[in-house]
Design an enzyme around this catalytic site. Sequence first.
Site, PDB file in Angstrom:
ATOM      1  N   LYS A  22      94.314  46.605 -17.260  1.00 29.83           N
ATOM      2  CA  LYS A  22      95.778  46.621 -17.408  1.00 29.83           C
ATOM      3  C   LYS A  22      96.220  45.688 -18.530  1.00 29.83           C
ATOM      4  O   LYS A  22      97.014  46.068 -19.392  1.00 29.83           O
ATOM      5  CB  LYS A  22      96.438  46.175 -16.096  1.00 29.83           C
ATOM      6  CG  LYS A  22      97.915  45.832 -16.243  1.00 29.83           C
ATOM      7  CD  LYS A  22      98.552  45.454 -14.925  1.00 29.83           C
ATOM      8  CE  LYS A  22      98.503  43.991 -14.560  1.00 29.83           C
ATOM      9  NZ  LYS A  22      99.410  43.133 -15.336  1.00 29.83           N
ATOM     10  N   ASN A  23      95.707  44.470 -18.511  1.00 32.48           N
ATOM     11  CA  ASN A  23      96.218  43.481 -19.465  1.00 32.48           C
ATOM     12  C   ASN A  23      95.650  43.661 -20.872  1.00 32.48           C
ATOM     13  O   ASN A  23      96.090  42.991 -21.805  1.00 32.48           O
ATOM     14  CB  ASN A  23      95.985  42.067 -18.933  1.00 32.48           C
ATOM     15  CG  ASN A  23      96.873  41.783 -17.731  1.00 32.48           C
ATOM     16  OD1 ASN A  23      97.821  42.535 -17.478  1.00 32.48           O
ATOM     17  ND2 ASN A  23      96.574  40.735 -16.995  1.00 32.48           N
ATOM     18  N   CYS A 118     110.710  35.222 -13.056  1.00 29.75           N
ATOM     19  CA  CYS A 118     110.022  36.238 -12.284  1.00 29.75           C
ATOM     20  C   CYS A 118     109.340  35.547 -11.122  1.00 29.75           C
ATOM     21  O   CYS A 118     109.360  34.328 -11.020  1.00 29.75           O
ATOM     22  CB  CYS A 118     109.022  37.001 -13.127  1.00 29.75           C
ATOM     23  SG  CYS A 118     107.523  36.105 -13.396  1.00 29.75           S
ATOM     24  N   ARG A 123     108.265  31.528 -16.705  1.00 30.07           N
ATOM     25  CA  ARG A 123     107.655  32.329 -17.768  1.00 30.07           C
ATOM     26  C   ARG A 123     108.531  32.481 -19.010  1.00 30.07           C
ATOM     27  O   ARG A 123     108.990  33.569 -19.352  1.00 30.07           O
ATOM     28  CB  ARG A 123     107.236  33.695 -17.226  1.00 30.07           C
ATOM     29  CG  ARG A 123     106.163  33.568 -16.188  1.00 30.07           C
ATOM     30  CD  ARG A 123     105.722  34.878 -15.640  1.00 30.07           C
ATOM     31  NE  ARG A 123     104.650  35.481 -16.391  1.00 30.07           N
ATOM     32  CZ  ARG A 123     104.096  36.646 -16.091  1.00 30.07           C
ATOM     33  NH1 ARG A 123     104.523  37.329 -15.066  1.00 30.07           N
ATOM     34  NH2 ARG A 123     103.119  37.139 -16.802  1.00 30.07           N
ATOM     35  N   ASP A 307      94.904  34.951 -12.072  1.00 30.26           N
ATOM     36  CA  ASP A 307      95.087  36.276 -11.464  1.00 30.26           C
ATOM     37  C   ASP A 307      94.121  36.540 -10.306  1.00 30.26           C
ATOM     38  O   ASP A 307      94.220  37.576  -9.650  1.00 30.26           O
ATOM     39  CB  ASP A 307      94.923  37.382 -12.523  1.00 30.26           C
ATOM     40  CG  ASP A 307      96.061  37.386 -13.525  1.00 30.26           C
ATOM     41  OD1 ASP A 307      97.106  36.782 -13.233  1.00 30.26           O
ATOM     42  OD2 ASP A 307      95.901  37.992 -14.597  1.00 30.26           O
ATOM     43  N   ARG A 399     101.521  48.580  -9.568  1.00 36.45           N
ATOM     44  CA  ARG A 399     101.688  48.252 -10.997  1.00 36.45           C
ATOM     45  C   ARG A 399     100.336  47.966 -11.642  1.00 36.45           C
ATOM     46  O   ARG A 399     100.185  48.134 -12.848  1.00 36.45           O
ATOM     47  CB  ARG A 399     102.545  46.970 -11.150  1.00 36.45           C
ATOM     48  CG  ARG A 399     104.024  47.172 -10.981  1.00 36.45           C
ATOM     49  CD  ARG A 399     104.744  45.885 -11.333  1.00 36.45           C
ATOM     50  NE  ARG A 399     104.060  45.252 -12.448  1.00 36.45           N
ATOM     51  CZ  ARG A 399     103.784  43.954 -12.541  1.00 36.45           C
ATOM     52  NH1 ARG A 399     104.170  43.121 -11.619  1.00 36.45           N
ATOM     53  NH2 ARG A 399     103.143  43.474 -13.586  1.00 36.45           N
TER      54      ARG A 399
HETATM   55  N1  EPU Z   1     104.352  30.027 -21.352  1.00 38.36           N
HETATM   56  C1  EPU Z   1     105.293  29.228 -21.944  1.00 38.36           C
HETATM   57  N2  EPU Z   1     105.895  29.690 -23.102  1.00 38.36           N
HETATM   58  C2  EPU Z   1     105.583  30.902 -23.640  1.00 38.36           C
HETATM   59  C3  EPU Z   1     104.612  31.709 -23.027  1.00 38.36           C
HETATM   60  C4  EPU Z   1     103.999  31.245 -21.863  1.00 38.36           C
HETATM   61  O1  EPU Z   1     105.595  28.155 -21.473  1.00 38.36           O
HETATM   62  O2  EPU Z   1     106.168  31.262 -24.685  1.00 38.36           O
HETATM   63  C5  EPU Z   1     103.704  29.557 -20.116  1.00 38.36           C
HETATM   64  C6  EPU Z   1     104.041  30.446 -18.924  1.00 38.36           C
HETATM   65  O3  EPU Z   1     105.272  30.114 -18.358  1.00 38.36           O
HETATM   66  C7  EPU Z   1     102.878  30.222 -17.990  1.00 38.36           C
HETATM   67  C8  EPU Z   1     101.721  29.983 -18.956  1.00 38.36           C
HETATM   68  O4  EPU Z   1     102.308  29.675 -20.221  1.00 38.36           O
HETATM   69  O5  EPU Z   1     103.079  29.087 -17.210  1.00 38.36           O
HETATM   70  C9  EPU Z   1     100.772  31.148 -19.115  1.00 38.36           C
HETATM   71  O6  EPU Z   1     101.468  32.284 -19.568  1.00 38.36           O
HETATM   72  P1  EPU Z   1     100.829  33.371 -20.533  1.00 38.36           P
HETATM   73  O7  EPU Z   1     101.778  33.585 -21.665  1.00 38.36           O
HETATM   74  O8  EPU Z   1      99.423  33.018 -20.835  1.00 38.36           O
HETATM   75  O9  EPU Z   1     100.854  34.640 -19.589  1.00 38.36           O
HETATM   76  P2  EPU Z   1     101.426  36.079 -19.910  1.00 38.36           P
HETATM   77  O10 EPU Z   1     101.015  36.508 -21.271  1.00 38.36           O
HETATM   78  O11 EPU Z   1     102.855  36.138 -19.541  1.00 38.36           O
HETATM   79  C10 EPU Z   1      99.265  37.281 -19.056  1.00 38.36           C
HETATM   80  C11 EPU Z   1      98.943  38.335 -18.044  1.00 38.36           C
HETATM   81  C12 EPU Z   1      99.157  37.763 -16.651  1.00 38.36           C
HETATM   82  C13 EPU Z   1      98.252  36.546 -16.481  1.00 38.36           C
HETATM   83  C14 EPU Z   1      98.526  35.513 -17.584  1.00 38.36           C
HETATM   84  C15 EPU Z   1      97.594  34.327 -17.555  1.00 38.36           C
HETATM   85  C16 EPU Z   1      99.507  40.359 -19.237  1.00 38.36           C
HETATM   86  C17 EPU Z   1     100.382  41.541 -19.366  1.00 38.36           C
HETATM   87  N3  EPU Z   1      99.813  39.488 -18.265  1.00 38.36           N
HETATM   88  O12 EPU Z   1     100.635  36.935 -18.832  1.00 38.36           O
HETATM   89  O13 EPU Z   1      98.764  38.777 -15.750  1.00 38.36           O
HETATM   90  O14 EPU Z   1      98.490  35.951 -15.229  1.00 38.36           O
HETATM   91  O15 EPU Z   1      98.395  36.164 -18.870  1.00 38.36           O
HETATM   92  O16 EPU Z   1      96.275  34.728 -17.616  1.00 38.36           O
HETATM   93  O17 EPU Z   1      98.522  40.213 -19.959  1.00 38.36           O
HETATM   94  C18 EPU Z   1      98.700  39.902 -13.680  1.00 38.36           C
HETATM   95  O18 EPU Z   1      97.955  40.738 -14.209  1.00 38.36           O
HETATM   96  O19 EPU Z   1      98.915  39.865 -12.435  1.00 38.36           O
HETATM   97  C19 EPU Z   1      99.384  38.918 -14.517  1.00 38.36           C
HETATM   98  C20 EPU Z   1     100.437  38.237 -14.105  1.00 38.36           C
END
Ligand code: EPU
Length: 420
Positions: A22-23, A118, A123, A307, A399
């Site tokens: 998915k990711n 969320c 996030r 995750d 999802r």
């Molecule tokens: N963060 C910030 N600022 C930003 C971006 C992120 O502070 O601009 C913080 C977030 O608030 C969080 C941390 O950094 O505390 C990690 O967030 P990250 O950006 O790495 O996560 P993401 O890209 O929003 C993806 C996966 C998530 C997975 C995380 C961490 C996708 C679509 N989603 O989310 O997947 O938990 O990386 O590995 O790739 C899931 O599949 O259930 C899921 C939530």
Amino acid sequence: MAKYLVEKSNPLRGEIAASGSKNAVLPIMAASILATDVCKIMDIPKLRDVEVMCQLLESIGSKVTIEAEKEMISVLTEEIKEEEAPYELVKQMRASILIMGPLLARKKKAKIALPGGCAIGARPIDLHLKGFHALGAEIELGHGYVEATADKLVGANIYLDFPSVGATENIMMAAVLAEGTTVLENVAEEPEIVDLANFLNGMGAKIKGAGTDTIKIEGVSELHGVTHAVIPDRIETGTYMVAAAMTRGDVLIKNAIADHVKPVIAKLRECGVEISEEEGNIRVKADQNPIIATDIKTLPYPGFPTDMQSQFMTLLTSVEGTSIIIETVFENRYMHIGELNRMGADIKIEGRSAVVVGEKLLEGAQVTATDLRAGAALVLAGLVADGVTEISEIYHIERGYSDFIAKLTKLGAKIKRVEE
Ligand code: EPU
């Protein structure tokens, strides 16, 4: 509203195959709009999030063809008619923000409804915006939206304060068409980043270092279509590994990359579960040894994945001894604890840590899936709980898990999806 009814089941036995990740597929689908000719993406998982990404691509002018039986999607984006991701889609799927980098690269303009908070924390997207700004974009934050515009994008040196997966992907997708060289430091190293970089390089991009903490991108003037197969889903793989351990079963997971689930393998072995890695397959055998407690700290890859935290916590409610879990990636990813405790678990939250007392006999109850992985954890709990566990708000689970019921049923789980 649909629900899952899960009954106490026998140990899971047999074999299943992991689906495409998915990711990985979501950013790859977003990146496909960087080409004016067709991109073919294979090994697509059957997921609600993939459907939402298809709608998002169509809303900006892409022609999307789904060949479900071949697990393939073709995306043709001759022209972008709309540089905006609408609120109805962003609110359904936060990963919609991944369209921003590609839109900015191709149209020098991207507007997106703000995803807001969320269930698993605030996030924010500040790191994504910091990267776009460094590449030369003006950022305007309005009521409920953010807009990035640029005359042109120019390569830059960008340091991420935290190795955010989404920010790494979004900035990488913006930088591939920028003038000159971009160096991204302290980036995410997840396998999904590598898969996206491979996809982009297949389109003609020049990206080096994906999978390490520094990525170097030489901008190119245009990208072309490509055919690409998505990597297997490591979190889906990990979830079935834990399901096998939870039920003290014996399960072979095909289409699995052991390297991508190293921390899950290491932690399961610490608990006494036998894992063997065969080429492309992982076998999990938990029917021999006693299963014992372990401690876990979630970290960016290659650390233990956030995750997998809720599923592993569910396993630890049943083992000998007390375990401590520390969630460092998201500030509010313990929503499943209240539901597990309602089923008879003994888990206490102390700040970012959770103390899990083992050897608890769970009992079926009416519970709610608060997010995707929390929902999966409740299904695992239901497999060992006495009686019936009724899980509502299962759209969260659908999802992210392809053919969840069919795969679990094949392994002997007693689980039904019912419409109310
Ligand atoms: N963060 C910030 N600022 C930003 C971006 C992120 O502070 O601009 C913080 C977030 O608030 C969080 C941390 O950094 O505390 C990690 O967030 P990250 O950006 O790495 O996560 P993401 O890209 O929003 C993806 C996966 C998530 C997975 C995380 C961490 C996708 C679509 N989603 O989310 O997947 O938990 O990386 O590995 O790739 C899931 O599949 O259930 C899921 C939530």
